[in-house]
Design an enzyme around this catalytic site. Structure first.
Site, short mmCIF file in Angstrom:
data_model
loop_
_atom_site.label_atom_id
_atom_site.label_comp_id
_atom_site.label_asym_id
_atom_site.label_seq_id
_atom_site.Cartn_x
_atom_site.Cartn_y
_atom_site.Cartn_z
N MET A 1 0.85 -1.19 0.00
CA MET A 1 0.00 0.00 0.00
C MET A 1 0.89 1.25 0.00
SD MET A 1 -3.44 -0.91 2.04
CE MET A 1 -2.86 -0.71 3.70
N HIS B 1 9.13 1.11 3.23
CA HIS B 1 10.25 1.14 4.16
C HIS B 1 11.10 -0.09 3.90
CE1 HIS B 1 7.93 -1.87 6.28
NE2 HIS B 1 6.90 -1.03 6.35
N HIS C 1 9.41 -3.53 3.26
CA HIS C 1 8.94 -3.78 1.88
C HIS C 1 10.12 -4.06 0.96
CE1 HIS C 1 5.67 -0.91 3.30
NE2 HIS C 1 4.96 -1.95 2.90
N GLN D 1 -2.41 -12.01 8.31
CA GLN D 1 -2.69 -11.75 6.89
C GLN D 1 -2.06 -12.85 6.02
OE1 GLN D 1 -2.75 -7.84 4.69
NE2 GLN D 1 -0.64 -8.40 4.26
N SER E 1 7.08 -0.37 9.92
CA SER E 1 5.69 -0.28 9.47
C SER E 1 5.48 1.10 8.86
CB SER E 1 4.75 -0.45 10.67
OG SER E 1 3.46 0.01 10.34
N SER E 2 4.63 1.16 7.83
CA SER E 2 4.34 2.47 7.23
C SER E 2 3.71 3.39 8.26
CB SER E 2 3.38 2.29 6.05
OG SER E 2 3.89 1.34 5.16
N ARG E 3 3.02 2.80 9.23
CA ARG E 3 2.32 3.60 10.23
C ARG E 3 3.29 4.26 11.22
NH1 ARG E 3 -1.94 -0.19 9.28
NH2 ARG E 3 -3.89 0.96 8.97
O1 PAF Z 1 -0.10 -5.70 3.71
C1 PAF Z 1 -0.53 -4.79 2.97
O2 PAF Z 1 0.13 -3.77 2.74
C2 PAF Z 1 -1.91 -4.92 2.36
O3 PAF Z 1 -2.79 -5.53 3.23
C3 PAF Z 1 -1.91 -5.62 0.99
C4 PAF Z 1 -1.47 -7.07 1.12
C5 PAF Z 1 -0.98 -4.89 0.04
C6 PAF Z 1 -3.31 -5.60 0.41
O4 PAF Z 1 -3.78 -4.31 0.24
#
Ligand code: PAF
Length: 278
Positions: free
Chosen positions: A29, A33, A36, A152, A184-186
């Site tokens: 999304m 960072h 990713h 997830q 985390s992006s947050r």
């Molecule tokens: O983990 C994430 O950033 C999101 O949940 C994903 C897997 C890209 C789906 O939008």
């Protein structure tokens, strides 16, 4: 590195690439960072062609304020992806991804009735919607996900089984800041005070593992929560010790071969999640 905004333009390129070798895919999304980027680097190493999607998926947000404030940094993301060796960025609009309302519902069974699924109703259905669409458009051989979002990953493995999608799901280790906070992006949304307080989450998780099961599951949970809640800036939403496959909470250590401690903590306006393998 190519930047594509539509399925059609992406497919025009991927059709050919698919015949030349494997395609690795990293769905994100954005607000990228090092966590990713480690997924991207692994995909680059293991595949002939790597696609990264950057799309803030509205259907997985059950809190409109969270969707509004989610960091969006496409220009910076593109620069980082170029450097990491990504071959194609797919950055679609909401209209491109959802030309019409997606009314599909997935039955993830008991995997989604606990932890994030319980606290964020509808969240995993939204993840299922967007990931199944992305898999359908990209048709990757392998897809890479970070273990910070432990639940997830279990949901996506189930999704792939349910829809019989021929993709290998590769789960990758959590990447942490030097002080232990899971990337985390947050994290960029934390106030300086909350950012300073947040490393206690991983400290408490690491301590829980060091109790080495001398404490009962219940005592371990209580002690971990108490350590974090000692900080007036943090509040534990849940800390569950679960079977790593079923994600159901255990009440005795012997109840599962492998257990994972999963936590969600409210740090001011920001909700942080983390986990540790026992
Ligand atoms: O983990 C994430 O950033 C999101 O949940 C994903 C897997 C890209 C789906 O939008």
């Amino acid at each position: 590195m190519r930047i594509e905004k539509t399925k059609q333009s992406m497919n025009a390129v991927l059709g050919e690439k698919r015949n030349e070798g494997t395609i690795g895919f990293v769905p994100t999304m954005g607000a990228l960072h090092e966590g990713h980027l480690s997924l991207v680097q692994r995909s680059v190493k293991e595949n002939n062609y790597t696609v990264v999607s950057v799309f803030v998926n509205p259907t997985q947000f059950n809190n409109p304020e969270d969707l509004k404030t989610y960091p969006r940094t496409l220009e910076a993301d593109i620069a980082l992806l170029k450097e990491a060796g990504c071959d194609m960025v797919f950055a679609p609009s909401v209209e491109e991804m959802y030309p019409e309302l997606d009314e599909r519902t997935f039955d993830f069974g008991s995997l989604e009735t606990v932890m994030e699924g319980e606290m964020r109703p509808g969240h995993f259905n939204g993840v299922g919607q967007v990931v199944s669409k992305l898999f359908d458009y990209v048709r990757p051989h392998r897809a890479y996900f970070g273990m910070k979002d432990f639940q997830q990953v279990a949901i996506i493995r189930r999704l792939v089984e349910l829809l019989d999608i021929p993709v290998e799901i590769v789960s990758c280790d959590i990447i942490r800041e030097d002080d232990g906070l899971a990337k985390s992006s947050r994290n960029t949304l934390l106030t300086p005070k909350h950012r300073l307080a947040a490393p206690i989450i991983y400290e408490a998780l690491s301590e829980a593992v060091k109790y080495n099961k001398e404490l009962s599951v219940k005592e371990t949970i209580q002690k971990t929560i108490a350590k974090i809640n000692e900080s007036s800036l943090l509040e534990v939403e849940y800390f569950s010790i679960v079977n790593d496959r079923t994600l159901q909470p255990i009440d005795r250590w012997e109840a599962a071969d492998k257990t994972v401690g999963c936590i969600a903590v409210q740090a001011g306006a920001v909700r942080l999640i983390d986990n540790i393998v026992f």
